[in-house]
Design a protein around this motif. Structure first.
Motif, PDB file in Angstrom:
ATOM      1  N   ALA A   1      -2.546  -1.189  -2.315  1.00 13.96           N
ATOM      2  CA  ALA A   1      -2.617   0.251  -2.076  1.00 13.96           C
ATOM      3  C   ALA A   1      -3.600   0.912  -3.045  1.00 13.96           C
ATOM      4  O   ALA A   1      -4.364   1.796  -2.655  1.00 13.96           O
ATOM      5  CB  ALA A   1      -1.233   0.868  -2.207  1.00 13.96           C
TER       6      ALA A   1
ATOM      7  N   ASN B   1       4.904  -2.004   4.252  1.00 15.87           N
ATOM      8  CA  ASN B   1       3.516  -1.735   3.864  1.00 15.87           C
ATOM      9  C   ASN B   1       2.693  -2.986   3.618  1.00 15.87           C
ATOM     10  O   ASN B   1       1.517  -2.876   3.287  1.00 15.87           O
ATOM     11  CB  ASN B   1       3.480  -0.843   2.620  1.00 15.87           C
ATOM     12  CG  ASN B   1       3.964   0.548   2.898  1.00 15.87           C
ATOM     13  OD1 ASN B   1       3.791   1.064   3.990  1.00 15.87           O
ATOM     14  ND2 ASN B   1       4.592   1.163   1.919  1.00 15.87           N
TER      15      ASN B   1
ATOM     16  N   LYS C   1      -7.295   0.500  -2.113  1.00 20.68           N
ATOM     17  CA  LYS C   1      -7.745   1.328  -0.992  1.00 20.68           C
ATOM     18  C   LYS C   1      -8.099   2.735  -1.443  1.00 20.68           C
ATOM     19  O   LYS C   1      -8.797   3.441  -0.738  1.00 20.68           O
ATOM     20  CB  LYS C   1      -6.676   1.395   0.091  1.00 20.68           C
ATOM     21  CG  LYS C   1      -6.519   0.099   0.814  1.00 20.68           C
ATOM     22  CD  LYS C   1      -5.572   0.251   1.956  1.00 20.68           C
ATOM     23  CE  LYS C   1      -5.641  -1.007   2.785  1.00 20.68           C
ATOM     24  NZ  LYS C   1      -5.287  -0.783   4.150  1.00 20.68           N
TER      25      LYS C   1
ATOM     26  N   ASN D   1       6.196  -6.954   9.590  1.00 27.16           N
ATOM     27  CA  ASN D   1       4.734  -7.114   9.572  1.00 27.16           C
ATOM     28  C   ASN D   1       4.311  -8.231  10.527  1.00 27.16           C
ATOM     29  O   ASN D   1       3.791  -9.261  10.098  1.00 27.16           O
ATOM     30  CB  ASN D   1       4.261  -7.447   8.158  1.00 27.16           C
ATOM     31  CG  ASN D   1       4.712  -6.429   7.152  1.00 27.16           C
ATOM     32  OD1 ASN D   1       4.106  -5.387   6.999  1.00 27.16           O
ATOM     33  ND2 ASN D   1       5.809  -6.718   6.458  1.00 27.16           N
TER      34      ASN D   1
ATOM     35  N   SER E   1       1.436  -5.187   5.690  1.00 26.58           N
ATOM     36  CA  SER E   1       0.297  -5.289   6.592  1.00 26.58           C
ATOM     37  C   SER E   1      -0.705  -4.151   6.403  1.00 26.58           C
ATOM     38  O   SER E   1      -1.860  -4.280   6.775  1.00 26.58           O
ATOM     39  CB  SER E   1       0.764  -5.337   8.049  1.00 26.58           C
ATOM     40  OG  SER E   1       1.552  -4.211   8.359  1.00 26.58           O
ATOM     41  N   ARG E   2      -0.297  -3.045   5.804  1.00 27.07           N
ATOM     42  CA  ARG E   2      -1.235  -1.951   5.530  1.00 27.07           C
ATOM     43  C   ARG E   2      -2.079  -2.251   4.297  1.00 27.07           C
ATOM     44  O   ARG E   2      -3.205  -1.778   4.188  1.00 27.07           O
ATOM     45  CB  ARG E   2      -0.470  -0.645   5.312  1.00 27.07           C
ATOM     46  CG  ARG E   2       0.145  -0.110   6.549  1.00 27.07           C
ATOM     47  CD  ARG E   2       0.746   1.265   6.306  1.00 27.07           C
ATOM     48  NE  ARG E   2       1.664   1.551   7.392  1.00 27.07           N
ATOM     49  CZ  ARG E   2       2.951   1.745   7.247  1.00 27.07           C
ATOM     50  NH1 ARG E   2       3.505   1.714   6.061  1.00 27.07           N
ATOM     51  NH2 ARG E   2       3.715   1.978   8.292  1.00 27.07           N
ATOM     52  N   ASN E   3      -1.527  -2.991   3.353  1.00 25.57           N
ATOM     53  CA  ASN E   3      -2.197  -3.196   2.076  1.00 25.57           C
ATOM     54  C   ASN E   3      -2.722  -4.610   1.848  1.00 25.57           C
ATOM     55  O   ASN E   3      -3.486  -4.829   0.917  1.00 25.57           O
ATOM     56  CB  ASN E   3      -1.251  -2.820   0.933  1.00 25.57           C
ATOM     57  CG  ASN E   3      -0.874  -1.350   0.994  1.00 25.57           C
ATOM     58  OD1 ASN E   3      -1.679  -0.508   1.331  1.00 25.57           O
ATOM     59  ND2 ASN E   3       0.367  -1.052   0.682  1.00 25.57           N
TER      60      ASN E   3
END
Length: 98
Positions: free
Chosen positions: A94, A6, A97, A43, A8-10
């Motif tokens: 996270a 996660n 977002k 990532n 790269s998502r956060n």
């Protein structure tokens, strides 16, 4: 350890600052040597900047959306504590977002 995927998502960017010659930075250097490949594998598009500078205390910085940044001092932490600090930074991303 699903949080590693996660990153790269956060996060938009991850920076590690340390002095390669200081004894206080050895744990940070060891963490980088052991974990960088795994983190980058999970990532591949996330910029991970490793910055060496003399006379600097070890730090971990995360940049999120809209230029928001959070940093953690790594001096005196073990590798497990550094890993936990990174996990906490991912959780902050996270929550930003939401």
């Amino acid at each position: 350890m699903a949080w590693r995927a996660n990153l790269s998502r956060n996060l938009k960017e991850l920076r590690v600052l340390f002095s390669p010659t200081s004894a206080a930075n050895r744990v940070s250097l060891s963490f980088i040597e052991k974990k960088y490949r795994d983190l980058k594998t999970h990532n591949p598009k996330l910029p991970m900047l490793i910055r060496e500078a003399t006379s600097i205390e070890p730090q971990l910085w995360a940049r999120y959306d809209l230029g928001v940044e959070r940093g953690i001092r790594l001096e005196g932490l073990t590798e497990e504590q550094i890993s936990k600090a990174l996990e906490d930074l991912v959780k902050v991303g996270a929550s930003l977002k939401s």
